[in-house]
Design a protein around this motif. Structure first.
Motif, short mmCIF file in Angstrom:
data_model
loop_
_atom_site.label_atom_id
_atom_site.label_comp_id
_atom_site.label_asym_id
_atom_site.label_seq_id
_atom_site.Cartn_x
_atom_site.Cartn_y
_atom_site.Cartn_z
N MET A 103 -10.22 4.42 -29.59
CA MET A 103 -10.36 4.76 -27.61
C MET A 103 -9.70 6.02 -27.84
O MET A 103 -8.84 6.83 -28.47
N GLY A 104 -10.79 6.90 -27.12
CA GLY A 104 -10.47 8.04 -26.37
C GLY A 104 -9.28 8.16 -25.42
O GLY A 104 -9.07 7.19 -25.13
N ARG A 105 -9.61 9.74 -25.19
CA ARG A 105 -8.14 10.63 -24.56
C ARG A 105 -9.25 9.56 -22.85
O ARG A 105 -10.21 10.27 -22.82
N GLY A 106 -8.87 9.06 -21.60
CA GLY A 106 -9.08 9.48 -20.66
C GLY A 106 -9.39 10.67 -20.09
O GLY A 106 -8.90 11.80 -20.42
N ARG A 107 -10.43 10.81 -18.55
CA ARG A 107 -10.85 12.09 -18.53
C ARG A 107 -10.49 12.86 -17.06
O ARG A 107 -9.79 11.65 -16.32
N LEU A 108 -9.25 13.54 -16.84
CA LEU A 108 -9.31 13.63 -15.49
C LEU A 108 -10.20 14.25 -14.16
O LEU A 108 -10.85 15.32 -14.91
N PHE A 109 -10.54 13.59 -13.07
CA PHE A 109 -11.04 14.00 -11.84
C PHE A 109 -10.33 15.03 -10.92
O PHE A 109 -8.77 14.31 -10.38
N ILE A 110 -10.46 16.22 -10.42
CA ILE A 110 -9.57 16.63 -9.79
C ILE A 110 -10.60 17.16 -8.30
O ILE A 110 -11.35 17.11 -8.21
N LEU A 111 -9.09 16.80 -7.51
CA LEU A 111 -10.23 16.63 -6.06
C LEU A 111 -9.29 17.54 -5.28
O LEU A 111 -8.22 17.51 -4.97
N SER A 112 -10.39 18.43 -4.24
CA SER A 112 -9.11 19.64 -4.23
C SER A 112 -9.83 19.72 -2.35
O SER A 112 -11.22 19.31 -2.17
N GLY A 113 -9.78 20.31 -1.30
CA GLY A 113 -10.42 20.63 -0.28
C GLY A 113 -9.56 20.76 1.02
O GLY A 113 -8.21 20.25 0.90
N PRO A 114 -9.35 20.95 2.01
CA PRO A 114 -8.66 21.80 3.01
C PRO A 114 -8.57 21.01 3.72
O PRO A 114 -8.91 19.77 4.12
N LYS A 160 -10.27 14.35 2.71
CA LYS A 160 -10.24 13.63 0.84
C LYS A 160 -9.50 12.70 0.79
O LYS A 160 -9.99 11.59 0.00
N GLY A 161 -8.67 11.97 2.07
CA GLY A 161 -7.63 10.80 1.68
C GLY A 161 -9.16 9.60 2.06
O GLY A 161 -8.55 8.93 1.20
N THR A 162 -9.48 9.68 2.60
CA THR A 162 -10.42 8.78 3.34
C THR A 162 -11.10 8.41 2.04
O THR A 162 -11.94 8.07 1.71
N LEU A 163 -12.37 10.00 1.83
CA LEU A 163 -13.21 9.64 0.37
C LEU A 163 -12.43 8.83 -1.10
O LEU A 163 -12.49 8.01 -1.62
N ARG A 164 -10.89 9.48 -0.80
CA ARG A 164 -10.54 9.03 -2.25
C ARG A 164 -10.20 7.53 -1.72
O ARG A 164 -10.07 6.93 -3.11
N SER A 192 -2.66 9.90 -10.11
CA SER A 192 -1.36 10.89 -9.72
C SER A 192 -0.74 11.04 -8.58
O SER A 192 -1.33 11.59 -7.68
N VAL A 193 0.72 10.31 -8.80
CA VAL A 193 1.47 10.51 -7.98
C VAL A 193 2.45 11.93 -7.77
O VAL A 193 2.62 12.44 -8.76
N SER A 194 2.05 12.18 -6.99
CA SER A 194 2.58 13.84 -7.00
C SER A 194 3.76 14.31 -6.50
O SER A 194 3.97 13.35 -5.54
N CYS A 195 5.26 14.84 -6.58
CA CYS A 195 6.26 15.25 -6.19
C CYS A 195 6.34 15.96 -5.28
O CYS A 195 5.15 17.46 -4.76
N THR A 196 6.89 16.43 -3.73
CA THR A 196 6.88 17.01 -2.39
C THR A 196 7.93 16.65 -2.24
O THR A 196 8.65 16.11 -1.94
N MET A 252 -8.11 9.44 -14.28
CA MET A 252 -7.04 9.80 -14.01
C MET A 252 -7.67 10.59 -12.52
O MET A 252 -8.26 11.70 -13.25
N LEU A 253 -7.10 10.39 -11.50
CA LEU A 253 -7.96 11.19 -10.15
C LEU A 253 -6.84 12.23 -9.72
O LEU A 253 -5.38 11.68 -9.45
N LEU A 254 -6.40 12.63 -9.52
CA LEU A 254 -5.31 14.36 -9.32
C LEU A 254 -6.40 14.85 -7.59
O LEU A 254 -7.00 15.66 -7.72
N GLU A 255 -4.83 14.34 -6.71
CA GLU A 255 -5.31 15.76 -5.46
C GLU A 255 -4.81 16.67 -5.74
O GLU A 255 -4.14 16.39 -5.30
N ILE A 256 -5.01 17.53 -5.69
CA ILE A 256 -3.83 18.64 -5.67
C ILE A 256 -4.55 20.19 -4.76
O ILE A 256 -5.74 20.09 -5.33
N ASP A 257 -4.30 21.12 -4.77
CA ASP A 257 -4.86 22.16 -4.82
C ASP A 257 -5.46 23.02 -4.92
O ASP A 257 -5.02 23.37 -6.21
N VAL A 258 -6.19 24.26 -4.71
CA VAL A 258 -6.65 25.04 -5.70
C VAL A 258 -6.05 25.94 -6.36
O VAL A 258 -6.71 25.82 -7.58
#
Ligand code: 5GP
Length: 202
Positions: A1-12, A17-21, A34-38, A97-103
């Motif tokens: 089995m290969g490694r999973g791929r990362l998708f990064i979603l950004s935008g102002p 973004k939230g609805t599309l996600r 990916s649940v970020s820390c804030t 995995m999807l990461l929703e992070i800034d630029v």
């Protein structure tokens, strides 16, 4: 089995973004988020551990010192970070995995994980963004101004991304996002299939 791929979603803020996600996850429930820390305060309706891990500035700074983050950044006056261990566990198990992070965060991740796919979501214009943010009503006027001035800077960096989706119509933009992610995930399967065929042949 290969490694999973990362998708990064950004935008102002206000680009949707939230609805599309959400529509993306409904279409692909096997995709991990990916649940970020804030350090920012919780908004009404948000749940700790699902939307973010809400931590104090002290806790966050200790995590930085312990080198726990794959990337972290200060965005709109708060810290946000992606925990290295969380991403490693998921992609090493073969899940995408999807990461929703800034630029800024997106740049860091791309420099470490070269095959990450970066997708930028934007509104048709800055005026439209302002309207959407005001309608959302989750920010004070001062917070809104910070987010709007950052939006202009973020939009200028959109061309670094592999794909840009203009969210002029939520249904159409969702379809475009789902189609894109499906395309890359399909490619991974093709590659795995090709490797398998080669192994069988030799
Ligand atoms: P919000 O406060 O509206 O949830 O998020 C503000 C900004 O922080 C968004 O642009 C979001 O993508 C970004 N963000 C959320 N989590 C992370 C993270 O872990 N790292 C970085 N660099 N940015 C993040």
């Amino acid at each position: 089995m290969g490694r999973g791929r990362l998708f990064i979603l950004s935008g102002p803020a206000g680009a949707g973004k939230g609805t599309l996600r959400q529509t993306l996850f409904r279409a692909m429930p096997d995709l991990a988020f990916s649940v970020s820390c804030t350090t920012r305060g919780m908004r009404p309706g948000e749940v700790g551990g699902r939307d973010y891990y809400f931590v104090s500035r002290d806790e966050f700074e200790s995590m930085v010192k312990r080198d726990e983050f794959l990337e972290w950044a200060e965005v709109h006056g708060n810290y946000y970070g992606t925990r290295r261990a969380d991403v490693a566990r998921v992609i090493d198990s073969g899940r995408d995995m999807l990461l929703e992070i800034d630029v800024q965060g997106s740049r860091h991740v791309k420099s470490r994980i070269a095959d990450a796919v970066r997708i930028f979501i934007t509104a048709p214009s800055l005026d439209e963004l302002e309207e959407r943010l005001e309608d959302r009503g989750t920010e004070s006027r001062a917070q809104l101004d910070v987010r709007l001035s950052n939006a202009a800077k973020e939009m200028a960096l959109a061309r670094e991304y592999d794909h840009i989706i203009v969210n002029d119509d939520a249904a159409r933009a969702s379809e475009e996002l789902i189609g894109l992610v499906r395309h890359y995930r399909g490619q991974t399967e093709t590659k795995t299939e090709m490797i398998r065929t080669e192994v069988v042949k030799s």
